[in-house]
Design a protein around this motif. Sequence first.
Motif, short mmCIF file in Angstrom:
data_model
loop_
_atom_site.label_atom_id
_atom_site.label_comp_id
_atom_site.label_asym_id
_atom_site.label_seq_id
_atom_site.Cartn_x
_atom_site.Cartn_y
_atom_site.Cartn_z
N ASP A 10 -11.99 0.46 -9.74
CA ASP A 10 -11.23 -0.54 -10.48
C ASP A 10 -10.26 -1.20 -9.52
N SER A 11 -9.97 -2.46 -9.75
CA SER A 11 -9.04 -3.17 -8.90
C SER A 11 -7.66 -2.55 -8.99
N GLN A 12 -7.02 -2.41 -7.85
CA GLN A 12 -5.66 -1.91 -7.83
C GLN A 12 -4.70 -3.06 -8.04
N GLU A 13 -3.57 -2.76 -8.66
CA GLU A 13 -2.54 -3.78 -8.86
C GLU A 13 -2.06 -4.25 -7.49
N GLY A 14 -1.90 -5.56 -7.35
CA GLY A 14 -1.44 -6.13 -6.09
C GLY A 14 -2.52 -6.22 -5.03
N SER A 15 -3.77 -6.02 -5.41
CA SER A 15 -4.85 -6.08 -4.43
C SER A 15 -5.45 -7.49 -4.37
N LEU A 16 -6.16 -7.74 -3.29
CA LEU A 16 -6.84 -9.01 -3.09
C LEU A 16 -8.34 -8.75 -3.04
N SER A 44 -5.82 -3.64 -0.57
CA SER A 44 -4.53 -3.35 -1.21
C SER A 44 -3.58 -2.80 -0.15
N LYS A 45 -2.36 -2.49 -0.57
CA LYS A 45 -1.38 -1.92 0.35
C LYS A 45 -1.84 -0.56 0.87
N THR A 46 -2.60 0.17 0.05
CA THR A 46 -2.95 1.54 0.40
C THR A 46 -4.35 1.71 0.96
N GLY A 47 -5.21 0.70 0.82
CA GLY A 47 -6.55 0.88 1.33
C GLY A 47 -7.40 -0.37 1.27
N THR A 48 -8.57 -0.26 1.87
CA THR A 48 -9.53 -1.36 1.86
C THR A 48 -10.92 -0.78 1.62
N SER A 49 -11.76 -1.55 0.96
CA SER A 49 -13.13 -1.09 0.79
C SER A 49 -14.07 -2.28 0.65
N LEU A 50 -15.24 -2.13 1.24
CA LEU A 50 -16.32 -3.09 1.03
C LEU A 50 -16.86 -2.78 -0.35
N GLU A 106 -9.71 -8.86 10.46
CA GLU A 106 -9.08 -9.71 9.44
C GLU A 106 -8.65 -8.86 8.23
N VAL A 107 -9.47 -7.90 7.85
CA VAL A 107 -9.11 -6.99 6.75
C VAL A 107 -7.84 -6.22 7.12
N LYS A 108 -7.79 -5.74 8.35
CA LYS A 108 -6.60 -5.01 8.83
C LYS A 108 -5.36 -5.90 8.77
N LYS A 109 -5.49 -7.16 9.19
CA LYS A 109 -4.35 -8.10 9.15
C LYS A 109 -3.88 -8.33 7.72
N LEU A 110 -4.84 -8.49 6.79
CA LEU A 110 -4.47 -8.72 5.39
C LEU A 110 -3.75 -7.51 4.80
N LYS A 111 -4.22 -6.31 5.12
CA LYS A 111 -3.56 -5.09 4.62
C LYS A 111 -2.14 -5.02 5.18
#
Length: 131
Positions: A10-16, A44-50, A106-111
């Motif tokens: 599920d999408s996390q609050e504040g995620s892109l 999100s602030k706490t993680g990224t996932s494909l 780019e994912v790292k920069k966004l996080k």
Amino acid sequence: MSSIKITTNDSQEGSLKVAFATTDLENIDAHFGAAKQFAVYEISKTGTSLCEIKKVLEKDTDKAVALLEGIDIVYFTNVGAIAAAKLINSGIFTIKYKEIVSIEEEVKKLKEMLNSNPPPFIKKIIEKKAS
């Protein structure tokens, strides 16, 4: 158009939700109109996932824009004026790179942006999703 769901988190609050036009799933290296696939990441602030790979089965700007419904930002190496307008009118923020850029970087920069002081366009996306 088709998509392959990778996870069902599920999408996390504040995620892109971010889509990258890519030929190899590693780099932002495709023109929007010529892209055969988009790698979609949840950041999100706490993680990224494909979370999904959206496949483009036919060249049709309207269908490509519709395929990206629910995406907050799309990255590519170029885009035509009509396609750019359709993306923006659909509420999708567009980012164009003239050179090939690593998706991972780019994912790292966004996080990192989410965890520091995000630029106004990212704050606006998050506020819109929260309301």
